[in-house]
Write an enzyme that holds these catalytic residues in place. Structure first.
Site, PDB file in Angstrom:
ATOM      1  N   SER A  34     -14.018  26.722  73.742  1.00  0.00           N
ATOM      2  CA  SER A  34     -14.574  26.583  75.036  1.00  0.00           C
ATOM      3  C   SER A  34     -14.493  25.223  76.960  1.00  0.00           C
ATOM      4  O   SER A  34     -14.418  25.636  77.584  1.00  0.00           O
ATOM      5  CB  SER A  34     -16.134  26.303  75.020  1.00  0.00           C
ATOM      6  OG  SER A  34     -16.635  25.097  73.595  1.00  0.00           O
ATOM      7  N   GLY A  36     -11.801  23.250  74.883  1.00  0.00           N
ATOM      8  CA  GLY A  36     -10.200  23.036  74.188  1.00  0.00           C
ATOM      9  C   GLY A  36      -9.148  23.663  74.246  1.00  0.00           C
ATOM     10  O   GLY A  36      -9.602  24.746  74.523  1.00  0.00           O
ATOM     11  N   ALA A  75     -19.063  19.182  69.598  1.00  0.00           N
ATOM     12  CA  ALA A  75     -20.183  19.108  70.928  1.00  0.00           C
ATOM     13  C   ALA A  75     -20.225  19.561  72.152  1.00  0.00           C
ATOM     14  O   ALA A  75     -19.088  19.052  72.561  1.00  0.00           O
ATOM     15  CB  ALA A  75     -20.679  17.723  70.676  1.00  0.00           C
ATOM     16  N   SER A 117     -22.212   8.816  69.126  1.00  0.00           N
ATOM     17  CA  SER A 117     -22.480   7.946  70.713  1.00  0.00           C
ATOM     18  C   SER A 117     -22.999   6.689  70.589  1.00  0.00           C
ATOM     19  O   SER A 117     -23.851   6.547  70.603  1.00  0.00           O
ATOM     20  CB  SER A 117     -22.534   8.331  71.486  1.00  0.00           C
ATOM     21  OG  SER A 117     -22.575   8.682  72.720  1.00  0.00           O
ATOM     22  N   TYR A 141     -29.239  14.399  75.177  1.00  0.00           N
ATOM     23  CA  TYR A 141     -27.423  13.818  74.733  1.00  0.00           C
ATOM     24  C   TYR A 141     -27.612  13.099  74.163  1.00  0.00           C
ATOM     25  O   TYR A 141     -27.765  13.338  72.638  1.00  0.00           O
ATOM     26  CB  TYR A 141     -26.567  13.999  75.311  1.00  0.00           C
ATOM     27  CG  TYR A 141     -25.026  13.506  75.053  1.00  0.00           C
ATOM     28  CD1 TYR A 141     -24.486  14.369  74.173  1.00  0.00           C
ATOM     29  CD2 TYR A 141     -24.773  12.623  75.310  1.00  0.00           C
ATOM     30  CE1 TYR A 141     -22.891  13.435  73.187  1.00  0.00           C
ATOM     31  CE2 TYR A 141     -23.698  11.720  74.564  1.00  0.00           C
ATOM     32  CZ  TYR A 141     -22.953  13.005  73.590  1.00  0.00           C
ATOM     33  OH  TYR A 141     -22.207  11.920  72.911  1.00  0.00           O
ATOM     34  N   LYS A 145     -27.587  13.452  69.544  1.00  0.00           N
ATOM     35  CA  LYS A 145     -26.255  12.073  68.425  1.00  0.00           C
ATOM     36  C   LYS A 145     -27.068  11.562  67.490  1.00  0.00           C
ATOM     37  O   LYS A 145     -27.323  11.077  66.460  1.00  0.00           O
ATOM     38  CB  LYS A 145     -25.778  11.579  69.623  1.00  0.00           C
ATOM     39  CG  LYS A 145     -24.640  12.306  69.966  1.00  0.00           C
ATOM     40  CD  LYS A 145     -23.209  12.537  69.533  1.00  0.00           C
ATOM     41  CE  LYS A 145     -22.559  13.701  69.953  1.00  0.00           C
ATOM     42  NZ  LYS A 145     -21.706  14.280  68.902  1.00  0.00           N
ATOM     43  N   PHE A 169     -18.072   4.290  72.144  1.00  0.00           N
ATOM     44  CA  PHE A 169     -18.337   3.709  73.127  1.00  0.00           C
ATOM     45  C   PHE A 169     -17.133   4.529  75.057  1.00  0.00           C
ATOM     46  O   PHE A 169     -17.429   6.001  74.941  1.00  0.00           O
ATOM     47  CB  PHE A 169     -18.520   2.210  73.880  1.00  0.00           C
ATOM     48  CG  PHE A 169     -19.308   1.647  73.303  1.00  0.00           C
ATOM     49  CD1 PHE A 169     -20.156   0.827  73.809  1.00  0.00           C
ATOM     50  CD2 PHE A 169     -18.980   1.490  71.622  1.00  0.00           C
ATOM     51  CE1 PHE A 169     -21.167  -0.132  73.189  1.00  0.00           C
ATOM     52  CE2 PHE A 169     -20.481   1.180  71.166  1.00  0.00           C
ATOM     53  CZ  PHE A 169     -21.338   0.592  71.564  1.00  0.00           C
ATOM     54  N   ASN A 170     -17.296   3.489  75.804  1.00  0.00           N
ATOM     55  CA  ASN A 170     -16.867   4.828  77.140  1.00  0.00           C
ATOM     56  C   ASN A 170     -14.992   5.488  76.340  1.00  0.00           C
ATOM     57  O   ASN A 170     -13.696   4.053  76.316  1.00  0.00           O
ATOM     58  CB  ASN A 170     -16.701   3.951  78.445  1.00  0.00           C
ATOM     59  CG  ASN A 170     -18.116   3.864  78.583  1.00  0.00           C
ATOM     60  OD1 ASN A 170     -18.743   4.944  79.201  1.00  0.00           O
ATOM     61  ND2 ASN A 170     -18.654   3.098  77.984  1.00  0.00           N
ATOM     62  N   ARG A 281     -27.325   4.983  90.371  1.00  0.00           N
ATOM     63  CA  ARG A 281     -27.733   6.466  89.450  1.00  0.00           C
ATOM     64  C   ARG A 281     -29.013   5.872  88.874  1.00  0.00           C
ATOM     65  O   ARG A 281     -29.146   4.973  87.838  1.00  0.00           O
ATOM     66  CB  ARG A 281     -26.869   7.126  88.825  1.00  0.00           C
ATOM     67  CG  ARG A 281     -25.551   7.395  89.376  1.00  0.00           C
ATOM     68  CD  ARG A 281     -24.314   8.369  88.949  1.00  0.00           C
ATOM     69  NE  ARG A 281     -24.430   6.921  87.878  1.00  0.00           N
ATOM     70  CZ  ARG A 281     -22.473   7.390  87.118  1.00  0.00           C
ATOM     71  NH1 ARG A 281     -22.208   8.319  87.352  1.00  0.00           N
ATOM     72  NH2 ARG A 281     -22.688   6.480  86.724  1.00  0.00           N
TER      73      ARG A 281
END
Length: 328
Positions: A34, A36, A75, A117, A141, A145, A169-170, A281
């Site tokens: 989807s 990948g 995921a 995450s 989300y 996790k 992390f990021n 945000r």
């Protein structure tokens, strides 16, 4: 060991597949494609196309491939989308994991590595986030996790499966341009997209309690992340019969959004595009930087790449997929 890597054709997954295969591990991939891309996989790596929600497919794949360990990366992972579609996220991330674990137990598989995450922590008001920092996720989300970690640990304890939960992390960068992240959901590709259009990158809020007023984050090169998976998988294989390891994967170094924007301007050759400041945000914590002492102790692992290498490699990948980008 034969490892089945779910989501192995994705951005992170393809890096994990390559690192593990190049280290001599036997690997196969399950991916519904989807998001990948099959072409990311090295030649000769078996690919089973399908979902973790398909129990019959899982049972056949485990038997046909002789799977003895699972690395679960598949995921849904977009925070904003999870707020809009919580049922979809719980179905894919939690129910899909439950079906996968049921198949793992039935097949007698003894090692399970779970892609978690730093989103499980939410908005921690600490200098460094340790594995003992309370988990208070702020969106569906992150909730999925954390629920996934609970499922993995409980199943491992009940069925003598060795488990590990890796809290990323990021993630940024690419080992090769063709493996780069093609989505525009994270800060680096979002800034690349703006610069490619000749627009200034955006900073959301400059009045946070940080040295330059912008948010601070911990960035990890995807190649380092993949090597951490290899170290964790080998740890599981060496210690069969149960036990859990939960660790952060980061650098322990914070980079502000303003610092990131400046570095991206230099790498892309557009330093004159000074970032514009927009409103904060909702839900953005001022600082999230991970402590890395535990993973260094348990896996003898540490990150090797700095943020400049992440941005340069990400830009190489962006230019490959976006020929309209002007290189310096």
């Amino acid at each position: 060991m034969t490892w089945l890597i779910t989501g192995g054709a994705g951005y992170i997954g393809a890096h994990v597949v390559r690192v593990m295969a190049e280290a001599g591990e036997r690997v196969a991939v399950l991916d519904n494609l989807s998001s990948g891309v099959a072409d990311r996989l090295p030649q000769g790596i078996p690919l089973v196309q399908g979902s973790t929600l398909d129990r019959d497919l899982l049972d056949r794949a485990f038997a046909d491939l002789g799977v003895t360990g699972v690395v679960h990366l598949a995921a849904k992972k977009q925070v904003g989308e999870s707020v809009e579609q919580p049922l979809r996220y719980y179905r894919e991330n939690v129910h899909g994991l439950m079906v996968l674990l049921e198949a793992v137990v039935e097949a007698g598989i003894g090692s399970f590595l779970f892609s978690s995450s730093a989103a499980v922590y939410g908005m921690p008001d600490v200098e460094l986030v340790t594995e003992d920092t309370p988990c208070r996720p702020m969106n569906p989300y992150g909730e999925t996790k954390l629920a996934g970690e609970w499922l993995v640990r409980a199943t491992g304890a009940a069925h003598s499966i060795s488990t590990a939960c890796l809290r990323y992390f990021n993630v940024a960068g690419a080992a090769r341009p063709e493996l780069a992240d093609t989505g525009v959901f994270n800060i680096i590709p979002m800034m690349f997209e703006r610069i490619t259009r000749g627009e200034a990158p955006r900073i959301f809020g400059d009045d946070y309690p940080t040295p330059d007023g912008s948010c601070i984050r911990d960035y990890i090169h995807v190649e380092d992340l993949a090597s951490a998976h290899l170290a964790a998988a080998r740890r599981l294989a060496e210690r069969p019969g149960g036990g859990d390891l939960t660790v952060n994967i980061g650098t322990g170094q914070g980079v502000s959004v303003r610092e990131m924007a400046q570095l991206i301007g230099e790498v892309t050759g557009r330093p004159e595009l000074s970032p514009v400041v927009e409103a904060r945000r909702a839900g953005d914590p001022a600082r999230v930087v991970g402590a890395t002492e535990l993973i260094a102790k348990e896996l003898r692992w540490s990150a090797r790449h700095g943020v400049a290498a992440m941005v340069r490699s990400a830009w190489d990948g962006w230019c490959l997929h976006h020929p309209e980008a002007v290189r310096p």
